[in-house]
Design an enzyme around this catalytic site. Sequence first.
Site, PDB file in Angstrom:
ATOM      1  CG  HIS A  96      58.537  83.661  35.753  1.00  0.00           C
ATOM      2  ND1 HIS A  96      57.275  84.139  36.029  1.00  0.00           N
ATOM      3  CD2 HIS A  96      58.932  84.293  34.620  1.00  0.00           C
ATOM      4  CE1 HIS A  96      56.925  85.014  35.107  1.00  0.00           C
ATOM      5  NE2 HIS A  96      57.919  85.128  34.243  1.00  0.00           N
ATOM      6  CD  GLU A 169      60.223  87.521  36.761  1.00  0.00           C
ATOM      7  OE1 GLU A 169      59.654  87.382  35.680  1.00  0.00           O
ATOM      8  OE2 GLU A 169      60.028  86.779  37.742  1.00  0.00           O
TER       9      GLU A 169
END
Length: 253
Positions: A96, A169
Amino acid sequence: MSGSRKFFVGGNWKMNGSRDDNDKLLKLLSEAHFDDNTEVLIAPPSVFLHEIRKSLKKEIHVAAQNCYKVSKGAFTGEISPAMIRDIGCDWVILGHSERRNIFGESDELIAEKVQHALAEGLSVIACIGETLSERESNKTEEVCVRQLKAIANKIKSADEWKRVVVAYEPVWAIGTGKVATPQQAQEVHNFLRKWFKTNAPNGVDEKIRIIYGGSVTAANCKELAQQHDVDGFLVGGASLKPEFTEICKARQR
């Protein structure tokens, strides 16, 4: 999204939650009906994983937000894939942008984590994406390939790729209220799928799910979900709200 790929929605709670708040969210999830073509996952903080896995219906996956690259040892504060599996969870989020940018995790470390998690039997949401300055410098594809290539170098078989979901992302759209347009998301997802065609075992490009993460809400999810190469979402802030169940239904008729 292609009808051959099951729609996938993950809720990343990040460092949020309390036992009282969790109970309210779990009640909403338990009462929601998701069709057979939708796969739903939540990723609470690690201190809540065991309790939530025991209380939540089995149809909904529970994931850890991180893990380390070895099974045990003197690594204060870390958890291993073996520990995650031991409490009944079967997924982990790795790479992430907050792990990369706040905690300084390198492409190589993330790739090693992915490799070990897969070897230990976990499925992985592998995150990639560019910053605003990288996008403005037209480096989106370069950055995504660099991050993805490091991971792909550690995954040798099509069977292992079956347990990987790639989350694109764009860092500039996380928690900012900004969101990639459906066309921008589709453009990057399509590029990634073409990359898989020439850089992964045969057939992975058509089967792998590439999901979008970056300020996804109930208001924008349906249009994003209609893009051919967008196979779902990794949801942040909205996963802590009742609207998460609506996002999970973005492709239900």
